[in-house]
Design an enzyme around this catalytic site. Sequence first.
Site, PDB file in Angstrom:
ATOM      1  N   THR A   8       0.824  -1.220   0.000  1.00 47.28           N
ATOM      2  CA  THR A   8       0.000   0.000   0.000  1.00 47.28           C
ATOM      3  C   THR A   8       0.857   1.269   0.000  1.00 47.28           C
ATOM      4  O   THR A   8       0.327   2.359  -0.163  1.00 47.28           O
ATOM      5  CB  THR A   8      -0.956   0.058   1.216  1.00 47.28           C
ATOM      6  OG1 THR A   8      -0.187  -0.048   2.413  1.00 47.28           O
ATOM      7  CG2 THR A   8      -1.988  -1.047   1.156  1.00 47.28           C
ATOM      8  N   VAL A  30       7.748  -8.758   5.475  1.00 51.28           N
ATOM      9  CA  VAL A  30       8.058  -9.265   6.821  1.00 51.28           C
ATOM     10  C   VAL A  30       7.294 -10.548   7.147  1.00 51.28           C
ATOM     11  O   VAL A  30       7.501 -11.149   8.199  1.00 51.28           O
ATOM     12  CB  VAL A  30       7.827  -8.194   7.917  1.00 51.28           C
ATOM     13  CG1 VAL A  30       8.763  -7.018   7.726  1.00 51.28           C
ATOM     14  CG2 VAL A  30       6.368  -7.759   7.993  1.00 51.28           C
ATOM     15  N   SER A  48       1.250  -3.218   7.421  1.00 51.90           N
ATOM     16  CA  SER A  48      -0.123  -3.731   7.236  1.00 51.90           C
ATOM     17  C   SER A  48      -0.916  -2.762   6.371  1.00 51.90           C
ATOM     18  O   SER A  48      -0.786  -1.549   6.529  1.00 51.90           O
ATOM     19  CB  SER A  48      -0.879  -3.876   8.565  1.00 51.90           C
ATOM     20  OG  SER A  48      -2.192  -4.374   8.309  1.00 51.90           O
ATOM     21  N   LYS A  64      -1.893 -12.379   7.560  1.00 55.34           N
ATOM     22  CA  LYS A  64      -0.519 -12.881   7.713  1.00 55.34           C
ATOM     23  C   LYS A  64       0.402 -11.839   8.345  1.00 55.34           C
ATOM     24  O   LYS A  64       1.220 -12.157   9.194  1.00 55.34           O
ATOM     25  CB  LYS A  64       0.045 -13.276   6.346  1.00 55.34           C
ATOM     26  CG  LYS A  64      -0.377 -14.639   5.868  1.00 55.34           C
ATOM     27  CD  LYS A  64       0.427 -14.937   4.602  1.00 55.34           C
ATOM     28  CE  LYS A  64       0.142 -16.311   4.070  1.00 55.34           C
ATOM     29  NZ  LYS A  64       0.752 -16.482   2.739  1.00 55.34           N
ATOM     30  N   ALA A  87       2.511  -1.296  16.066  1.00 54.37           N
ATOM     31  CA  ALA A  87       1.451  -0.362  15.680  1.00 54.37           C
ATOM     32  C   ALA A  87       0.140  -1.139  15.678  1.00 54.37           C
ATOM     33  O   ALA A  87      -0.176  -1.854  14.738  1.00 54.37           O
ATOM     34  CB  ALA A  87       1.731   0.210  14.290  1.00 54.37           C
ATOM     35  N   TYR A 118      -8.495  -7.673   9.514  1.00 55.75           N
ATOM     36  CA  TYR A 118      -7.618  -6.636  10.085  1.00 55.75           C
ATOM     37  C   TYR A 118      -7.738  -6.622  11.609  1.00 55.75           C
ATOM     38  O   TYR A 118      -6.731  -6.685  12.319  1.00 55.75           O
ATOM     39  CB  TYR A 118      -8.020  -5.278   9.513  1.00 55.75           C
ATOM     40  CG  TYR A 118      -7.157  -4.122   9.960  1.00 55.75           C
ATOM     41  CD1 TYR A 118      -5.820  -4.043   9.597  1.00 55.75           C
ATOM     42  CD2 TYR A 118      -7.695  -3.095  10.735  1.00 55.75           C
ATOM     43  CE1 TYR A 118      -5.038  -2.957   9.984  1.00 55.75           C
ATOM     44  CE2 TYR A 118      -6.913  -2.009  11.131  1.00 55.75           C
ATOM     45  CZ  TYR A 118      -5.587  -1.945  10.756  1.00 55.75           C
ATOM     46  OH  TYR A 118      -4.814  -0.875  11.141  1.00 55.75           O
ATOM     47  N   LYS A 122      -4.741  -7.742  14.234  1.00 57.11           N
ATOM     48  CA  LYS A 122      -4.117  -6.801  15.171  1.00 57.11           C
ATOM     49  C   LYS A 122      -4.326  -7.262  16.613  1.00 57.11           C
ATOM     50  O   LYS A 122      -3.446  -7.055  17.469  1.00 57.11           O
ATOM     51  CB  LYS A 122      -4.697  -5.394  14.971  1.00 57.11           C
ATOM     52  CG  LYS A 122      -4.232  -4.716  13.678  1.00 57.11           C
ATOM     53  CD  LYS A 122      -2.745  -4.371  13.689  1.00 57.11           C
ATOM     54  CE  LYS A 122      -2.362  -3.502  12.507  1.00 57.11           C
ATOM     55  NZ  LYS A 122      -0.922  -3.201  12.482  1.00 57.11           N
TER      56      LYS A 122
END
Length: 283
Positions: A8, A30, A48, A64, A87, A118, A122
Amino acid sequence: MALDNFITGAPTNLRSLEGHPDFEFHEANVNEPVEVEGDVRYILHFASPASPPQYDANPIHTLKVGTIGTMNMLGLARAKDARFLLASTSEVYGDPLVHPQREDYWGNVNPIGPRGCYDEAKRCAEAFAMAYYRAHGVDTRIVRIFNTHGPRMQVADGRAVPNFMAQAIRGEPLTVYGDGSQTRSLCYVSDLVRGVLANLERGDELPVNLGNPREVTMLQLAEIIIRLAGSKSKIEHRPLPVDDPKQRQPDITKARTVLGWEPEVDLEDGLGRTLEYFRSVVN
Ligand code: UDP
C-alpha cells in the site's frame, strides 16, 4: 533502516531520504523471515494495509502480516535484544459499546465480517507482543492508533479523509456512507509520530491509545473539508459498509499521564495541512 513491500506504500514517499547517509531501504515482506546484519536497537512494526477497502482487497495478506509478520519481527527483536513497538489500532475495540474507549475495554469485534481480517490480526499481534514479553522478556510496546491523516496518504487510499479531499478538489460529490452520523476522532500525523516516539522511550508493555479526542460525525467532516477546500462539491450518501463502527473516540488519560503526551494540532489546522498535500497530487 526501513523494510516495505509497497503493498500500500509507494517508493516516492521515501524520496526525501534518498542518499541520506544514515538511511538504508530494503524491499522486503516481513511475512517471510528477515535477516538483518549488525546491531538493532529498536524495531517499529507498522507493516499492514490499514484502509478498509485495502484490507478487504488483501484479506489473507492482512491476516498474515498481523500474525506471522508480527511473530517474525518479535523473533528478530529477541535475537537482537532490541526494543519492539507494535502499531496496533482502535479497530481492536471493534464497534465499541463503551465510549470513549479506554485501554482496559476488550472490544466488540466481529471475527467473520469483512473487517475481521484486520481487527483479529491486530488483536493477535497484541497477544503475540504480550507473549514474547512474558515468555522471553522482550522489551515490547503497543500503541493503539486512532484515525490519523497527513501528507503522503495515497489518493486512492479509500478512507474518509483522502476520499473527501480528492472529491472536494475535483468538485465531485463527497461520498458520505450511511446518514453520516457515525463519528471518528482525527489525529494529525506529526502528533501521532511524537506519541509513538514518547511511548518507545517512556512507555510500558501494556497498550496505550494514541489519537486526538476531538470527535466529529462524518457529515461534519465532509462539510469542514468542503469549506477548507473552498469547493462547490455537494454531499452524496452511499450505503454504509458492513460492521462500520458507529462511534470512536480515544480516552488518552494514560498517554497524558504516563507519556506526558497530547495532540497539539487542532482538527481544522491538521486538515488544512493535509489538504495542501492533496492539492499537490490530485488532478
Ligand atoms: N466514510 C465515508 N465516505 C468515504 C469513506 C469513508 O463516509 O468515502 C466513512 C466510513 O463509513 C466510516 C468513516 O468514514 O464511518 C471512517 O472511515 P475510514 O475508512 O476513514 O476509517 P475507519 O475508521 O472506518 O477505519
